[in-house]
Each structure stands twice: as C-alpha cells, then as structure tokens.
Design an enzyme around this catalytic site. Structure first.
Site, PDB file in Angstrom:
ATOM      1  CG  HIS A  48      10.252 -11.862-105.283  1.00 13.21           C
ATOM      2  ND1 HIS A  48      10.696 -11.012-106.271  1.00 13.21           N
ATOM      3  CD2 HIS A  48      11.358 -12.353-104.697  1.00 13.21           C
ATOM      4  CE1 HIS A  48      12.026 -11.000-106.273  1.00 13.21           C
ATOM      5  NE2 HIS A  48      12.454 -11.800-105.327  1.00 13.21           N
ATOM      6  CG  HIS A  76      11.703  -8.644-109.160  1.00  8.85           C
ATOM      7  ND1 HIS A  76      11.003  -8.182-108.062  1.00  8.85           N
ATOM      8  CD2 HIS A  76      12.810  -7.886-109.233  1.00  8.85           C
ATOM      9  CE1 HIS A  76      11.677  -7.185-107.488  1.00  8.85           C
ATOM     10  NE2 HIS A  76      12.770  -6.976-108.176  1.00  8.85           N
TER      11      HIS A  76
END
Lengths: 175, 874
Positions: free
Chosen positions: A104, A123
């Site tokens: 990501h 995250h």
C-alpha cells in the site's frame, strides 16, 4: 447478460498478456537513446539474481528470519510455517518468503506469530503467509509479493524470483 | 494461490506526460488523483529530470513515496483516438487524501476500458436492441428513436405516470452535476414524471429528510473538523472501510494526538487533548479495532446496541445532557426553537435506555460526558456527530436521524469548528435538478408499482434493482415476467418493420408487459431484461463535476475516450429529448413537442453551464476553467464569490430576508448542501450579480454551513424534533425478528466498490470475493457444522440468497454480517418490502435462518478466513 456480445470475464490470461506487454514496451523503448545498429530481442521479464537466503537448519518453526531480495534494499522475511502450504518449499513444503514492505504505502510490516500474518502498522493491512500473501484485509491493490524459492541438496535456500511488483520500485531489479 | 499479476516492472511517465486532474469516482470522500498519460511508444526514466514526477526513482523509494505506482495504477487506454500509457496515482497535494489511495480508488487505471490490456472488456460499446431473440447492436439514431416512439405511445395512452424512471442522483460515477441536470431537466422540466426512484431505494426521497426538516443540511462541516474535535461520535458507520481516507487522513491523526498543534493554533483559548471516539454499532468492526490501536482502548467507547435501538440511546443521551446542565443554552436560545417540547417528548432515562439497547447504564453516562461535559476551565466540548447507513437504512429512519440532530443542536455543535452533525455518505454528491416538488412526499414506491403491473415503459439510468433493492426476490420475478412479455411480442414480427414492432410492443404493454430501457456503462442484472441498452461514458471518459462529503467540488478532466460508441449520459439525454420532440411533432402534437426543446448541448460543459452554473446557489461563479485551475482541491460549496471580487454572496438561505440568495426552483436541489428555501412573498429573488464566465480566477467557497448561526427555516432557527420510541417501526420486522434466528446485518467490504459493477470484472477482486461473504460467530458456525468457506443459504419468508461463511469472533451470537448488493448473492433477496412512512427501506433490520448448501466451492479454497481485524504489535 445476453445483450453483451463480448466475453464478460476477461480472465487472467489478459493480465498475463498485459504484464508481458508493459514489460516488452518498457524494454524496447529503453533501448532508443543508445540507437543500437540492430535491435536486441528484449527479455520478457527482468533477469532475477539467485540469492542464498539461509539454510534449512537456520530456521525455527514460526520464527521469521530477516532477509533481503533481490538486493539489500528490498527487505523481507523467510518463514518455516510448520504446516505444508501451496508454494512452500523444503522437505516439509512449509518454507516461504515474502517482501515485508506493505504494497500500500511501503511501511515495514511485523509478523503476528499466532495467526501467521504480516501486518502493517501504517494503515492496518493484513496478509496471510499461509495463503501466498493473500491480503486478508487492507488497502493494497495487490496481494503481497512472494519470493520464489529453491532448496538445494545441502539445505541452502535460494531466492530466484518475485511474483508481484515490489513496493517502491518501477522495476523489481534496479539497474 | 493468491492472485498475482506477475508484473515485475512498469513504464515511467516521461517529463512531458500530459497531467489531468482526477477525483476518484467511487466513494463520497473523493480523493484527489492525477492522471499521467503519454504516447505508447515513449517512456521516461528513473532520473529526476527524466520523469513526470521529478523524483529520483533509481533506488528503493521510501514509505509514502509520491513516485511509486502500483500495477493497478497503470494501463494502456485510448485517448483522442490514440493508444496511450496511463498512470492514475493518488495526488499528494490534495488536502482530502494527501497521497493516500484506497484499495478501490487506486485501481482506477486498471478498472478502465482497454482493448490493449483487456481490462473491463465487459463495458458496453454500442447501443443494443432486442432483435432475433438476443441483444444486437444498433445505431444511436435507431435505438433512441425506438425508445422515443414507445415512450410517446405509452404517455399518450397512460399519461406521464405510465413512464417509470430509475435514475442515479449522485456524484462521481453515480451521476455528476452534468448528468443529474440532464436527466432532471428531461423528467422534471420537459415532463413532470412522478414515478421515479433512486439507485438504492424504491422511491425518490431523501435519506435524511429528518435532518433537513429541522433546517439542517446533512453535509454541514468540513473534514478538518474531525482533526479539531474533542470527541467523535459515530453511529452506524464503519468508516475505515466506507470513507477510508477520510478516516485515515483526518480522524486517525486526531486519535493519535498529532493534530494538537493545529488545535492550539486555531482554537487557542481552551485545553486540548487527543480525540476520544464513541462508536455506536451492533457489531465490532475493523474501524473500532483501528481506533483502539491508535487511541488506546481507554479512549474508544463501543456502544454495542441491540440492532435498531439507536433512537432510544440518542433520546437518553439528549435527556442526560440536559439533566446534567451541559446543554448550550445560549445557542439554543438564539439559533433554535422547540427545545422544551422536544425535551418533554423524548425524555428517556439512562436505565430505560440500558434495558432496551443492551448497553450498560455506565457506558451511556460515559458517552454523555464524552459528548458534552465541559472541558477544564468550562470550555464547551467540541463533538463531531456523524452517521451513515446504520441510521439511514436502519429502524425508524426519520425519527432516529432527528434524535441524533437533537443532540448536536443541544450541544451547539453545528456550524462550529470541531463539530458538525453529518452523514458520512456513500457516493459523492452531484445533484442539480429542476424542482421535484410534483413528486410529492411520501414519494411513490416505484418498485411496488413495477411489481404491481403498473406503467408501460421503464427508463433505467445507472441503477441495478436486481442487486440493490429490498424485496429483491419478488421484484426480479415480476420484472422478468413483464419484460419477457414484450420480448416475445418483439420476436413475433420482423425487426426491420418498425411500425409493426411498436404495435406489437404496445399490445404487450396493454396486456401488462413492460418495455425496459437501460442506460449504463456495463451490462447489469436488470439490464438482462432490457429491450434497449444504451452505452454511457463514465468519469474520466467525460469531464465531470461532483462534490465530496465536505461539499468540496472538483472537476475530473477527460483523460481517455469512452469505449466504442458510448457517450456521456447528458448527451444521451439530449438525443432522447430531441427524438421525443420529433416523435411528438410527427404525431401532430406540437405543444408537447415544444417542451423537449433546449437540449442543443454539444458537450458536457454545455450541460454544466445550462444546469449547475445557472441554477445552483453560487453556480454563477463556477466554470470549468476555474475548476480546472483549482485542481484536486477545488472549493467547498456553495461558492460565494471570486478571489478577484471577494465574497459577494453567502450565509444561510432561510428564504425570509429580502435580497437573500434563493437560487432556482429546487427544494431538494441542494442535496447535501442546504435544503433550498423558497423565498417568502416579497422577499425578492437572487441578490447576487452575474459573474463573468471567462477567466480562471479562484472561487471562494464555504468551509462550514451555518457558521452564521442561522438554519434553513423561514425564521432562521433549527427546530428540535419530538422523536418518541416506537419499537421496530417497519411493518412485520418484529415478527420477523421473533421467528428467525439470525440478524442479517449487511454493508460493504473494503475491497469492493458499491455493487461490484466494475469489480466483478476485476481479477484481483473476483479472486478475493467470488461470492459474497457472511460473517458469523464461530460458535454459531460450529452449531450448524459449518466450516470456513462453506456455501450457505440465507432464507426467510421474503426470499433466499447465498454467501460463503467467514468466522468472525467480533460478531455476537446469532448475529451475522453479509456483504450487500453483491452480484453472486444478493442480500436484498431476504429484505422485506416494509419501509418507513417516507418509503425509506430498512435493509439493516433483517432476520433470517441459515443452512449449509455445500462445502467450500473450489473458487474459495485458496482464500484466507483469518480475522480481518488488525491488532497492534505486542
């Protein structure tokens, strides 16, 4: 739907074609500045180094070993899971290796030993080391890059390739 | 094995790559992206001078790099007739997402139509007409003429009530100002269609009438308020998965305490701490797990209510805050009315609420204190109250929505920094339409009309009832039966004999048949019943404007061509209107024909100028050129002026004062912004001067609504609402609960956008979710002898559907959570037809039984069934 006269399911074959195209295009165009007298046929894939990551006897079940591949800047983990998995190598078919940079945003992930997942503190993405790096939940648009391994007769474990683009690289092998 | 693309390098955009502004066309947050495109035979290099990013890409890039593109961000598409490379990458300079990309938006490039790489080959490329027993390509003129002819004939025989319409009314890929204006002009101005509904519900209604009727538009704060709040109060929302980068980029920093400097600087005269968060939800979500990881468990309060009892909890909090003397008396006195009456009507003790909601009295009191107990030194606590589908699609929608707004008003938390009482949103918004007042309130339940054999023609714009309606099992049976009658009639005469075709169609319609016209970008399930399918362009294949959840308006520039002969919806509307004009004129009805004039748009920009620019509040300041110049940050609606002129308009529209800004005839016309008020007699019309349209001056916007302490009511005062509890309000829900074992809660998965209309054609998502999942408590699975991944049937008296079982310890016993609106298992099949009095569906309170259909199908055997929940490293 009956009204569609095309295949609605594009299927993986398109993606394989797509990867080959992107790579071939890149390789071909990169030769332009040098203007070679004769075009050299471009390889369809980058040429991966073979790197020794460790030996079978160095591994303890469910204790990840820090590694890097294809070079020192691409970090990862080598794990003996203790359970045979698809894509696992070694006598028990349970040795796997993954990039530990989250696909990501590139945060280094930690290994959660109790459920054998790599987890991103940035995250909260989670990847299953027993399922080829499948993203259990998360924000990455790809599953986790796995390093292709081979174990030789002496128990040395070698990495020979990668199955996804590594975070932070336009090419898995940098010039 | 997990799906892998086996891509090991990607081309780099050259320095002179074309760069376009892009706003993600999926969720309400509207993250900023940039599209880089360049000719297919060229590429840049990794040295900073050789690439469009100006970054050194020769080595390993660090975390959060602005220069990395994942394979999903790359494709080869057609632009202006040429193949080009394209990279669509999160914009680090956009204040919404600061470079973050979600698992949905960061696939925009891969989700684009490409004949070169084979992505999204399902996209519609040609108009299709039912011919010879199948859907066959047709010209635009021919297909639209058939639609116009049948539409005219039905209107002549049945009146405009014979035309039923389903139409998106949102932003992003769910509409946009250009397309909502065009469809609105056709159905609300040229015609007065009242049998119309919206994409995810059976009527043409607001999901937040409750808030609007109190004078409070539902998108009244800004994303920065989540960084400034002392407390976040979240009801019925799972924002990590459904407003991902709003949560990550604006809530998490406050939960971590990293916005303290901003708080001190903007709000210097009060103490500040990291935020605390209260989440009202019957299930534990990944959002709650993330909040605990960031803020510590002691700063996260999960009020795990019995499903559907939110209203009782809110009334008790309202009562407790008043009893403790924590209400904002000055604000109540100057900006509201009806407070005392509401306090009387809603009085609910904490103990009573504890009994009904299942939440402990102690936690309810704690929540009241976190919301409203003054801070040290007596400063008011700043609380942002936010809600979404758990409330909107939950029990007693109207009153529950109002009971939450009561708390926000009582604590003075609307129009102030760190506050707001907002819906979190699903799609972006992009509503600009003529008045819908003729539709009435309650609006018609169009799905019931369709089931009941009413109407003769159905125009469908970007909706798929088969996946996203309630009572979906019955709906599909009725729809297939009615549309098949027309298909059989069409098959009975040669396709080339148009006159005979139309006669056959009309005969079938008189017998109860239905002619179905589907405008969409992809083949849909309801589209499988259509007789004419018209191919539309999506965001980026056309210029498109929308606003996000803080009313931030941006222009997504056209960066590629639509597939084949597809075109923007607004231009399809123009063709249809012109065809209707011709059809009525040829039939000798000049008066009706004349109503279809005014569609001589050549581009989507023409539709924008005709609609938003002329009709919306502040629209006179807004042009494509100005939006282009403002990039992915845009401005927050309503516009109040230009940088060069200063603010010349502004303030809340009450409709009461002479000269007040009252734009357009719309009532719902300010969807998400302010409920537009009609000017009182003698109040005068719009008071703003016409702005020049030529330049690219910066537009001045509105950071927060109601900052002037006035609300959208004639007296400028928000009105408190009486919201007494009345149990499970929708008819039959209590009986369903009593007779079925499992709560079938439902909603989204992070991987999937909306009904998977594009994701179902994406290998990465289809590999992960070949079937919808239903999360179940592991002990319940044990009792039913279910193993992870087993295919189960979910069934009740409304219908049945299927899903694969996923053990999730965060779900209580007898509670499940099923992915909503999924193509291979539609949750709506088991949702009863009962709605609230304003025809809002009650998807969330559904109960059913579950039984095993089969062992895990082959397509799911390689998947992981570990918990989705993140735990911090110990």
């Amino acid at each position: 739907m009956s009204g569609c006269n095309k295949l609605t399911e594009s299927g993986r074959r398109f993606f394989l074609g797509r990867g080959a195209l992107a790579v071939a295009g890149a390789a071909a165009a990169s030769t332009v500045p040098q203007a070679p007298a004769k075009a050299t046929p471009a390889l369809a894939r980058v040429a991966y180094p073979v790197s020794r990551l460790g030996n079978m006897r160095d591994l303890k079940v469910n204790e990840p070993m820090d590694i890097s591949y294809p070079d020192a800047d691409s970090t990862g983990v080598l794990i003996k899971l203790g359970t045979r998995v698809e894509g696992g190598v070694g006598p028990d078919g349970d040795v796997v290796a993954f990039s530990n940079l989250c696909p990501h945003k590139g945060y280094p992930m930690f290994y959660q030993a109790d459920d054998r997942t790599l987890n991103c503190p940035g995250h909260y993405s989670r990847f299953d080391c027993e399922k080829g790096g499948l993203q259990v939940w998360g924000h990455a648009t790809q599953n986790l890059a796995q390093f292709r391994l081979r174990v030789d007769a002496g128990g040395d474990i070698h990495a020979e390739g990668v199955d996804e683009l590594l975070y932070g690289r336009h090419s898995n092998v940098l010039a | 094995m997990a799906y892998k693309r086996n891509i090991d390098r990607l081309p780099i955009p050259p320095r002179d790559a074309k760069v376009n502004n892009v706003v993600c066309h999926y969720c309400i947050v509207g993250c900023g992206y940039k599209a880089y495109s360049w000719p297919v035979n060229r590429q840049g290099g990794p040295a900073p001078d050789d690439n469009a990013y100006g970054e050194d890409m020769r080595g390993q890039l660090g975390a959060d790099s602005a220069a990395w593109a994942a394979p999903s961000m790359y494709n080869v598409v057609r632009h202006n007739g040429q193949d080009v490379h394209i990279v669509i990458k999160p914009d680090h300079d956009c204040v919404v997402n600061s470079g973050l990309g979600s698992i949905r938006g960061a696939r925009m490039a891969e989700m684009s139509y490409s004949t070169v790489t084979g992505t999204q080959q399902a996209r519609l490329t040609d108009p299709l007409v039912w011919r010879y027993g199948t859907m066959s390509p047709a010209s635009w003129d021919d297909s639209v003429a058939l639609v116009a002819e049948v539409t005219r004939r039905v209107i002549e025989e049945q009146g405009e009530d014979g035309l039923l319409v389903s139409a998106y009314d949102h932003g992003g890929a769910g509409g946009g100002y250009e397309n909502t204006w065009a469809t609105g002009k056709l159905y609300f101005q040229s015609m007065k269609v009242k049998n119309i509904r919206i994409h995810n519900r059976p009527a043409y209604n607001s999901e937040v009438h409750g808030s609007r009727d109190m004078g409070v538009g539902e998108l009244n704060n800004c994303y920065e308020d989540a960084e400034l709040a002392d407390t976040l109060f979240i009801a019925g929302a799972n924002s990590l998965e459904t407003q991902t980068n709003y949560f990550l980029n604006h809530w998490v920093p406050n939960l971590r305490g990293s916005t303290l400097d901003k708080k001190q600087s903007q709000l210097p005269n009060e103490p500040h701490a990291a935020a605390r968060i209260i989440v009202v939800d019957p299930r534990r979500t990944v959002t709650i797990a993330a909040c605990e990881a960031e803020a510590g468990k002691e700063n996260v309060l999960h009020l795990r209510i019995n499903s559907g009892t939110d209203l009782v909890l809110f009334n008790a909090l309202f009562t407790e805050i008043a009893t403790k003397g924590w209400a904002d008396k000055a604000f109540i006195a100057t900006s509201t009315s009806n407070y005392d009456a509401a306090i009387g009507a809603n009085r609910t003790t904490v103990e009573e609420a504890a009994r009904l909601t299942g939440v402990s009295a102690e936690d309810i009191r704690k929540a009241a204190a976190w919301i409203a107990e003054p801070k040290q030194g007596g400063a008011r606590r700043r609380t942002m109250l936010a809600y979404e589908k758990g409330i909107i699609w939950g029990n007693d929608n109207y009153r529950t929505n109002q009971s939450l707004v009561n708390i926000a008003l009582a604590t003075g938390n609307i129009g102030r920094p760190g506050g707001g009482c907002v819906r979190l949103g699903g799609h972006q918004e992009g509503y600009a339409r003529p008045s819908d007042a003729h539709v009435g309130k309650p609006a018609q339940n169009v799905d019931e009309l369709l089931i009941g054999g009413k109407g003769g023609i159905h125009h469908v714009w970007g909706c798929d009832h088969f996946k996203t309606t309630l009572n979906a099992s019955e709906f599909k049976r009725a729809y297939q039966r009615r549309t098949n009658m027309v298909k059989e009639a069409m098959d009975s005469v040669p396709a080339g004999d148009r006159a005979a075709q139309v006669e056959a169609i009309m005969k079938a319609i008189r017998a109860g048949g239905l002619f179905s016209v589907d405008v969409d970008i992809v083949p849909t399930q309801i589209g499988s019943c259509a007789h004419v399918v018209l191919p539309a362009a999506t965001s980026g294949e056309m210029n498109l404007t929308s606003m996000n959840g803080e009313r931030r308006m941006r222009l997504t520039e056209r960066y590629m061509d639509p597939p084949g002969n597809a075109m923007p919806d607004c231009l399809i509307v123009a063709r249809l209107a012109q065809a209707l004009e011709r059809s009525f004129r040829t039939a000798g009805n000049a008066a009706v024909a004349d109503r279809f004039r005014g569609y001589d748009w050549k581009t989507e920009e023409d539709a924008f100028m005709d609609g938003y620019h002329q009709h919306e509040k502040g629209g006179e300041f807004v042009t494509y050129a100005r939006l282009r110049a403002m990039g992915t940050n845009g401005f927050q609606e309503p516009a109040v002026g230009l940088e060069t002129t200063g603010a010349v308009a502004g303030g809340t529209t009450t409709g009461a004062s002479p000269g007040m800004v009252v734009q357009g005839p719309g009532i719902e016309g300010a969807r998400g912004r302010e409920p537009v008020q009609q000017a009182a007699p003698g109040a005068g019309a719009t008071g703003t001067p016409a702005a020049t349209t030529g330049g690219s001056e910066r537009i001045l916007g509105t950071k927060r609504l109601y900052a002037d302490g006035k609300f959208n009511r004639p007296d400028g005062k928000a009105v408190f609402a009486a919201t007494p509890w009345r149990g499970l309000q929708a008819q039959g829900k209590q009986a369903e609960k009593d007779s079925q074992r499992f709560l079938v809660n439902n909603g989204r998965a992070n991987h999937v956008w909306q009904s998977a209309y594009l994701d179902q054609h994406n290998d990465f998502v289809r590999d992960r979710f070949p079937y919808p999942y239903i999360g179940m408590n592991p002990d319940d699975m044990g009792e039913l002898a279910l193993k992870p991944g087993d295919l189960v049937e979910v069934f009740n008296g409304n219908g049945a559907t299927q899903a694969v079982a996923w053990p999730e310890g965060g779900l209580g016993r007898n509670q499940t959570f099923m992915l909503f609106g999924y193509p291979t298992g539609v949750q709506g099949n088991v949702v009863s037809k009962a709605t609230n009095e304003l025809v809002i569906p009650n998807y969330k309170q559904t109960w059913a039984n579950i039984r095993k259909l089969s062992d895990a199908p082959e397509a799911v055997r390689h998947l992981s069934w570990k918990t989705q929940e993140y735990r911090a490293q110990t």
